[in-house]
Write a protein that holds these residues in place. Structure first.
Motif, PDB file in Angstrom:
ATOM      1  N   SER A  29     -10.180   5.911  -2.325  1.00  0.00           N
ATOM      2  CA  SER A  29      -9.078   5.603  -3.233  1.00  0.00           C
ATOM      3  C   SER A  29      -7.816   6.282  -2.728  1.00  0.00           C
ATOM      4  O   SER A  29      -7.862   7.219  -1.931  1.00  0.00           O
ATOM      5  N   GLN A  30      -6.678   5.795  -3.194  1.00  0.00           N
ATOM      6  CA  GLN A  30      -5.406   6.356  -2.753  1.00  0.00           C
ATOM      7  C   GLN A  30      -4.521   6.619  -3.957  1.00  0.00           C
ATOM      8  O   GLN A  30      -4.346   5.762  -4.821  1.00  0.00           O
ATOM      9  N   ALA A  31      -3.963   7.817  -4.007  1.00  0.00           N
ATOM     10  CA  ALA A  31      -3.057   8.195  -5.088  1.00  0.00           C
ATOM     11  C   ALA A  31      -2.034   9.175  -4.537  1.00  0.00           C
ATOM     12  O   ALA A  31      -2.392  10.157  -3.890  1.00  0.00           O
ATOM     13  N   GLY A  32      -0.766   8.885  -4.767  1.00  0.00           N
ATOM     14  CA  GLY A  32       0.291   9.763  -4.297  1.00  0.00           C
ATOM     15  C   GLY A  32       0.324   9.906  -2.792  1.00  0.00           C
ATOM     16  O   GLY A  32       0.695  10.954  -2.265  1.00  0.00           O
TER      17      GLY A  32
END
Length: 272
Positions: A29-32
């Protein structure tokens, strides 16, 4: 009508020997701007459209259909749902299809030595299915069309007469009463100090209580569409790879001129 994958029969036969068919499930997953990897242990719930019989489940699934789509179930409130790209809609029935690249790894130990066995690694696209596939919604309609194209019917035909609502309810009924009840518990992963959000832990949902709306609103079926399958037999010291013909996996691994083609798949024996 799609052809059945050449690896499916051997895979199914081996998984059926497991008392509990669990597998490791890898996502990213990718966040920020930060990419995080995740590995979870999940339970294989069969192939979509081929729900295993359960004498305790009063709701039967569709009969006479088959697919190559690997299924597991999830709670739409969980982090896993968000990691797969899940987005909350205004209503639970209008959730769009979500997709992500994933890998599932199954281990089948040898009867004589659990340290030796067989391993299946399956890469593909993962889709969290909307609860209701009959609503007038473009994204939901596209999801239904996608599923119809990947279902086949014994004796010929596709999934055009497949009952999606029946399949959803049957998957819920195939869970244990305790697991069904967990879908109406407080928000998974939330600190207990924040309270229960109005949802107190409740008792298991019995086989005669399959219309429990709070639990059903959180329950989701998730499918993996395999694009690359790898089988390692440590007993026989063999390794086989199946990739879809014309796929990125076939091109990236430079397998276009090797092995044999059966239906939509290329099978290549490689060194273990």
């Amino acid at each position: 009508m799609p052809s059945i994958a050449p690896w499916k029969q051997a895979f199914s036969a081996q998984i059926q020997t497991l008392a509990c068919p669990t597998f490791s499930f890898a996502t990213a997953s990718q966040a920020g701007g930060i990419v995080a990897s995740h590995v979870r242990t999940l339970v294989f719930r069969g192939f979509y459209g081929e729900l295993p019989a359960n004498k305790y489940n009063p709701v039967s699934g569709n009969i006479g259909f088959q697919s190559d789509l690997i299924t597991f179930t999830t709670d739409k409130r969980m982090e896993k749902f968000r990691d797969l790209g899940g987005v909350e809609g205004v209503a639970s029935s209008s959730l769009p299809t979500v997709t992500n690249n994933v890998e599932a790894c199954f281990w089948v130990p040898s009867d004589g030595n659990p340290m030796i066995g067989k391993q299946w690694r399956i890469r593909g696209k993962c889709f969290v299915l909307p609860r209701d596939l009959e609503v007038a919604d473009k994204a939901v309609g596209e999801t239904k069309e996608w599923l119809v194209e990947r279902l086949s019917k014994e004796g010929g035909g596709d999934g055009s007469d497949f009952d999606f609502a029946k399949e959803y309810k049957a998957h819920f009924g195939n869970l244990s009463p305790v697991l069904r009840g967990s879908f109406r518990n407080p928000l998974p992963g939330a600190p207990k100090e924040l309270g229960n959000g109005g949802l107190t832990p409740k008792s298991p949902i019995g086989d005669d209580q399959l219309d429990e709306e709070v639990a059903l609103s959180h329950f989701r079926i998730t499918v993996i569409e395999p694009t690359r399958v790898e089988y390692l037999d440590l007993e026989g010291r063999t390794k086989t790879i199946w990739v879809q013909v014309g796929s990125d996996a076939e091109k990236n691994e430079k397998l276009e001129n090797f092995g044999k083609v059966e239906g939509d798949w290329r099978e290549v024996e490689v060194w273990p």
